[in-house]
Design an enzyme around this catalytic site. Structure first.
Site, PDB file in Angstrom:
ATOM      1  N   ASP A  32       0.842  -1.204   0.000  1.00 38.30           N
ATOM      2  CA  ASP A  32       0.000   0.000   0.000  1.00 38.30           C
ATOM      3  C   ASP A  32       0.874   1.250   0.000  1.00 38.30           C
ATOM      4  O   ASP A  32       2.022   1.208   0.435  1.00 38.30           O
ATOM      5  CB  ASP A  32      -0.850   0.056   1.280  1.00 38.30           C
TER       6      ASP A  32
ATOM      7  N   ARG B  47      -0.678  -0.868  -8.814  1.00 36.99           N
ATOM      8  CA  ARG B  47      -2.095  -0.601  -8.545  1.00 36.99           C
ATOM      9  C   ARG B  47      -2.211   0.926  -8.471  1.00 36.99           C
ATOM     10  O   ARG B  47      -1.580   1.564  -7.630  1.00 36.99           O
ATOM     11  CB  ARG B  47      -2.518  -1.199  -7.213  1.00 36.99           C
TER      12      ARG B  47
HETATM   13  C1  LIG Z   1      -8.125  -1.844  -4.060  1.00 39.31           C
HETATM   14  C2  LIG Z   1      -7.837  -0.485  -3.475  1.00 39.31           C
HETATM   15  C3  LIG Z   1      -6.649  -0.268  -2.808  1.00 39.31           C
HETATM   16  C4  LIG Z   1      -6.387   1.003  -2.278  1.00 39.31           C
HETATM   17  N1  LIG Z   1      -5.154   1.244  -1.708  1.00 39.31           N
HETATM   18  C5  LIG Z   1      -4.834   2.499  -1.350  1.00 39.31           C
HETATM   19  C6  LIG Z   1      -3.526   2.819  -0.892  1.00 39.31           C
HETATM   20  O1  LIG Z   1      -2.656   1.960  -0.771  1.00 39.31           O
HETATM   21  N2  LIG Z   1      -3.254   4.119  -0.590  1.00 39.31           N
HETATM   22  C7  LIG Z   1      -4.195   5.113  -0.727  1.00 39.31           C
HETATM   23  O2  LIG Z   1      -3.871   6.283  -0.483  1.00 39.31           O
HETATM   24  N3  LIG Z   1      -5.446   4.828  -1.129  1.00 39.31           N
HETATM   25  C8  LIG Z   1      -5.790   3.563  -1.437  1.00 39.31           C
HETATM   26  N4  LIG Z   1      -7.062   3.288  -1.867  1.00 39.31           N
HETATM   27  C9  LIG Z   1      -8.130   4.316  -1.727  1.00 39.31           C
HETATM   28  C10 LIG Z   1      -8.145   5.279  -2.902  1.00 39.31           C
HETATM   29  O3  LIG Z   1      -7.034   6.124  -2.861  1.00 39.31           O
HETATM   30  C11 LIG Z   1      -9.420   6.163  -2.887  1.00 39.31           C
HETATM   31  O4  LIG Z   1      -9.464   6.910  -1.706  1.00 39.31           O
HETATM   32  C12 LIG Z   1     -10.720   5.396  -2.993  1.00 39.31           C
HETATM   33  O5  LIG Z   1     -10.615   4.328  -3.880  1.00 39.31           O
HETATM   34  C13 LIG Z   1     -11.876   6.334  -3.451  1.00 39.31           C
HETATM   35  O6  LIG Z   1     -11.588   6.850  -4.703  1.00 39.31           O
HETATM   36  P1  LIG Z   1     -12.230   6.309  -6.089  1.00 39.31           P
HETATM   37  O7  LIG Z   1     -11.129   6.028  -7.016  1.00 39.31           O
HETATM   38  O8  LIG Z   1     -13.118   5.181  -5.818  1.00 39.31           O
HETATM   39  O9  LIG Z   1     -12.971   7.547  -6.705  1.00 39.31           O
HETATM   40  P2  LIG Z   1     -14.073   8.564  -6.120  1.00 39.31           P
HETATM   41  O10 LIG Z   1     -14.186   9.624  -7.145  1.00 39.31           O
HETATM   42  O11 LIG Z   1     -13.729   8.945  -4.714  1.00 39.31           O
HETATM   43  O12 LIG Z   1     -15.378   7.682  -6.084  1.00 39.31           O
HETATM   44  C14 LIG Z   1     -16.059   7.284  -7.265  1.00 39.31           C
HETATM   45  C15 LIG Z   1     -17.396   6.715  -6.826  1.00 39.31           C
HETATM   46  O13 LIG Z   1     -17.190   5.492  -6.113  1.00 39.31           O
HETATM   47  C16 LIG Z   1     -18.042   5.415  -4.977  1.00 39.31           C
HETATM   48  N5  LIG Z   1     -17.224   5.429  -3.752  1.00 39.31           N
HETATM   49  C17 LIG Z   1     -15.916   5.755  -3.631  1.00 39.31           C
HETATM   50  N6  LIG Z   1     -15.499   5.613  -2.360  1.00 39.31           N
HETATM   51  C18 LIG Z   1     -16.571   5.222  -1.658  1.00 39.31           C
HETATM   52  C19 LIG Z   1     -16.793   4.907  -0.293  1.00 39.31           C
HETATM   53  N7  LIG Z   1     -15.823   4.987   0.611  1.00 39.31           N
HETATM   54  N8  LIG Z   1     -18.032   4.518   0.093  1.00 39.31           N
HETATM   55  C20 LIG Z   1     -19.036   4.415  -0.811  1.00 39.31           C
HETATM   56  N9  LIG Z   1     -18.900   4.688  -2.124  1.00 39.31           N
HETATM   57  C21 LIG Z   1     -17.678   5.079  -2.542  1.00 39.31           C
HETATM   58  C22 LIG Z   1     -18.964   6.609  -5.053  1.00 39.31           C
HETATM   59  O14 LIG Z   1     -20.113   6.229  -5.771  1.00 39.31           O
HETATM   60  C23 LIG Z   1     -18.157   7.610  -5.833  1.00 39.31           C
HETATM   61  O15 LIG Z   1     -18.958   8.538  -6.526  1.00 39.31           O
HETATM   62  C24 LIG Z   1      -7.348   2.037  -2.395  1.00 39.31           C
HETATM   63  C25 LIG Z   1      -8.547   1.804  -3.079  1.00 39.31           C
HETATM   64  C26 LIG Z   1      -8.797   0.566  -3.616  1.00 39.31           C
HETATM   65  C27 LIG Z   1     -10.085   0.352  -4.354  1.00 39.31           C
END
Ligand SMILES: Cc1cc2nc3c(=O)[nH]c(=O)nc-3n(C[C@H](O)[C@H](O)[C@H](O)COP(=O)(O)OP(=O)(O)OC[C@H]3O[C@@H](n4cnc5c(N)ncnc54)[C@H](O)[C@@H]3O)c2cc1C
Length: 306
Positions: A128, A178
């Site tokens: 991560d 990722r």
């Molecule tokens: C597999 C995976 C590994 C990750 N590892 C890391 C890491 O190592 N370091 C790091 O900084 N971040 C990590 N993240 C978190 C990432 O950085 C984002 O904060 C998170 O994925 C929300 O952003 P999004 O790309 O989904 O887009 P967004 O624009 O935030 O969301 C798009 C849509 O997805 C849905 N959505 C998003 N988040 C949520 C939620 N929490 N609850 C409900 N609906 C939601 C909503 O419908 C939203 O409109 C990880 C995420 C994933 C999926």
């Protein structure tokens, strides 16, 4: 609201209180199957029946004690053993501060190296990415690990201005990547403050990663996002590069966009869910709230359903 929640995720006073409220604990179960490894393995089995892969992660960060870091490393060795015994296609994802990065990078590397050494060679151990003050140390340890083992992947954050250069510097090493947007509270000198700029940077980096994969300079290209519009754009990009559906990989978090996880798997894409478990869920859970403050309604609903 996002900044307030991200500040709350670091607050020890709130952490000690919040974890004792049953309505908070009930809301957490929306995003994780339970606190025990067995809960996560059960979720991975249920996902497998839907042709969705899983990545297990034991919640915890910023460990300040050597014995505790050792316990976490041993726990992950046990996870790998249980995955193998159950014949699951699951992988694991680790946080370096949970393996002792704050204590000593060498100690952390020792643990990481032992974990990767025990993982199946055709599966990736994901690392991560944490807050921006850990990026250099994380990339250093990732490079060291990748030199020793090809089956290790790194998370890169599209909200950071530096990620474009970090990606260019990693590609000669044939990494697995990722790509995520980024989950921490970062100042504008370090990260794009506007969501649309983060999204655009995500797309540009994603297209670059797909091209690198096509040229065999990237082993796994995984898109860690729930953003359906971005997924569609990148899927089109992958198809234009000539990738088969199963070579297009999307990773999402347990409990978020379930229909989309199933749709991708049904279409033949590689759909993977990151399943978190463990008792140290408070900061991780509040970061999930910050990503979508509307999630606060789930907490409110659980207060009244008590
Ligand atoms: C597999 C995976 C590994 C990750 N590892 C890391 C890491 O190592 N370091 C790091 O900084 N971040 C990590 N993240 C978190 C990432 O950085 C984002 O904060 C998170 O994925 C929300 O952003 P999004 O790309 O989904 O887009 P967004 O624009 O935030 O969301 C798009 C849509 O997805 C849905 N959505 C998003 N988040 C949520 C939620 N929490 N609850 C409900 N609906 C939601 C909503 O419908 C939203 O409109 C990880 C995420 C994933 C999926």
């Amino acid at each position: 609201m996002r900044s307030i929640l991200l500040a709350a995720s670091q607050n020890q006073w709130l952490r000690h209180r919040a974890v004792n409220y049953s309505f908070v604990r009930r809301t957490v179960l929306r995003f994780m199957p339970g606190e025990k490894l067995d809960d996560a393995l059960g979720a991975a089995e249920a996902l497998r029946s839907k042709k969705i892969g899983s990545i297990l992660t034991h919640l915890g960060e910023n460990i300040k004690d050597r014995a505790e870091a050792q316990q976490v490393a041993e726990h992950y060795l046990e996870v790998l053993k249980r995955i193998r015994e159950k014949g699951l296609q699951a992988e694991i994802s680790v946080k370096l501060t949970q393996l002792g990065l704050d204590l000593s990078p060498d100690l952390c590397f020792e643990h990481l190296n032992a974990i990767i050494g025990r993982a199946e060679k055709d599966s990736i151990v994901w690392v991560d990415m944490e807050a921006s003050d850990y990026v250099d140390a994380t990339l250093d340890l990732y490079r060291r690990a990748l030199t020793a083992h090809p089956n290790v992947g790194i998370c890169l954050q599209a909200y950071l201005h530096r990620t474009k250069d970090d990606l260019a510097n990693l590609l000669p090493l044939r990494p697995s990547i990722r790509l995520v947007k980024g989950a921490y509270n970062e100042p504008p000198e370090i990260a794009f403050p506007r969501k649309q700029d983060v999204d655009e940077n995500y797309f540009e980096l994603g297209a670059r990663i797909l091209r690198a994969k096509k040229e065999n300079r990237c082993v796994r290209a995984a898109f860690g996002t729930h953003d359906v519009a971005l997924i569609r754009r990148l899927a089109d990009c992958a198809s234009a590069e000539g990738f088969a559906k199963r070579q297009f990989e999307v990773q999402m978090l347990y409990g978020i966009q379930r229909a989309e996880q199933e749709r991708l798997a049904g279409e033949g894409c590689t759909s993977i869910v990151l399943v978190a478990y463990g008792s140290y869920w408070y900061p991780w859970f509040v970061r999930r709230l910050a990503e979508r403050p509307a999630n606060l309604w789930f907490i409110a609903r659980n207060v009244f359903e008590a």
